[in-house]
Design an enzyme around this catalytic site. Structure first.
Site, short mmCIF file in Angstrom:
data_model
loop_
_atom_site.label_atom_id
_atom_site.label_comp_id
_atom_site.label_asym_id
_atom_site.label_seq_id
_atom_site.Cartn_x
_atom_site.Cartn_y
_atom_site.Cartn_z
CB ALA A 22 -1.36 0.17 1.15
NE ARG A 34 -4.13 -5.78 6.00
CZ ARG A 34 -4.70 -6.07 4.51
NH1 ARG A 34 -4.52 -5.84 3.42
NH2 ARG A 34 -5.33 -6.63 4.03
CD GLN A 99 -0.07 -6.42 0.27
OE1 GLN A 99 1.16 -5.25 0.75
NE2 GLN A 99 -0.37 -6.98 1.22
CG ASP A 102 -3.29 1.50 -6.89
OD1 ASP A 102 -2.48 0.45 -8.00
OD2 ASP A 102 -2.57 1.63 -6.02
CG HIS A 117 -3.72 -9.07 -1.73
ND1 HIS A 117 -3.86 -8.37 -0.86
CD2 HIS A 117 -3.54 -10.20 -1.45
CE1 HIS A 117 -3.30 -8.85 -0.02
NE2 HIS A 117 -2.65 -10.13 -0.42
CB CYS A 143 -24.87 -10.65 -14.17
SG CYS A 143 -24.11 -10.55 -16.07
CB CYS A 146 -27.85 -14.04 -14.95
SG CYS A 146 -26.86 -13.46 -13.36
CB SER A 184 4.83 -4.01 1.85
OG SER A 184 4.11 -5.46 2.71
CG ASN A 209 7.78 0.32 4.50
OD1 ASN A 209 6.79 0.42 4.31
ND2 ASN A 209 7.20 0.00 6.06
ZN ZN Z 1 -25.00 -13.51 -15.07
#
Ligand code: ZN
Length: 241
Positions: A22, A34, A99, A102, A117, A143, A146, A184, A209
């Site tokens: 981050a 965090r 991680q 963005d 991530h 969606c 569906c 990190s 860091n």
């Molecule tokens: Zn769907």
């Protein structure tokens, strides 16, 4: 001085793989999830960013995520992202493992980016599996096939990490003669494990860091400083700024 030492280390220890957290994006205005003042300081992450929460009430999760995604898409890469992209172009960085969700490494021009991530690049329908781009999700969160709420392809709490990205990250960690950690504290899996994998395979560790990290004593070089400032100085030291 420390940028010069880092530049020398990067020249000497190739290939270099970079691991970012981050802290590489805070100078782009993206708060550290965090940190005590970060996004999760006032909310329970399990209530908004867990698989369970999404299944129970996807609309509520989207109300939380919508402004956040807007913030991420309007942020710009900073000097740290730009320096890493430039170092990759100069063959001094093999890949960036991140991680962060963005997309700022990609937008800065990095080509080999491993997102452990996930990212906000796409979203998937949990019912029928249809996949949508970021632009489409910003327009409509349901969606088209569906009608179900789409789930951003970022790893939620309680969700399994993307296997292909994790495998690739471990492979890169083992191949790295130098792993450069940026922004990190190395407390969260899998980033806590990857530098150890590099060390076990005989590689070296460098850390940039703000504040201590879990592996400071294992690092050959430890720089206390912001990502943008330090990597900007590194690029200048290498003659690429
Ligand atoms: Zn769907």
């Amino acid at each position: 001085m420390s940028a010069a030492r880092l530049a020398a280390l990067i020249r000497k220890r190739q290939p270099c793989v970079v691991l970012t957290g981050a802290g590489v994006s805070t100078e782009s205005g993206i708060p550290d999830f965090r940190s005590p003042t970060g996004m999760w300081a006032h909310v329970d992450p399990l209530e908004y960013a867990s698989l369970q929460a999404f299944r129970a009430d996807p609309e509520k999760v989207w109300r939380f995520y919508e402004p956040r995604i807007e913030m991420l898409t309007s942020a710009e890469p900073n000097a740290a992202h730009l320096a890493l992209a430039e170092l990759e172009r100069r063959d001094l960085v093999k890949a960036v493992i991140t991680q962060n969700i963005d997309l700022l490494h990609e937008r800065a021009g990095s080509r080999e980016v491993v997102e452990v991530h996930g990212s906000i690049r796409t979203a998937t329908c949990p019912e029928c599996g249809a996949r949508y781009t970021l632009d489409e999700v910003v327009q409509a969160q349901r969606c088209r096939e569906c009608g179900s709420f789409l789930k951003p392809d970022v790893v939620f709490f309680g969700e399994v990490l993307p296997a292909a990205a994790i495998d690739r990250a471990y492979e890169l960690a083992r191949e790295a003669a130098l792993m450069l950690v940026v922004g990190s504290t190395l407390e969260v899996y899998p980033v806590a494990e990857l530098p150890l994998e590099t060390l076990r395979a005989g590689g070296t560790l460098a850390i940039v860091n703000r504040g201590p990290t879990a592996l400071d004593e294992r690092a050959e070089l430890r720089i206390e400083g912001s990502a943008g400032e330090t990597l900007g100085a590194l690029a200048a030291e290498l003659g690429y700024a």
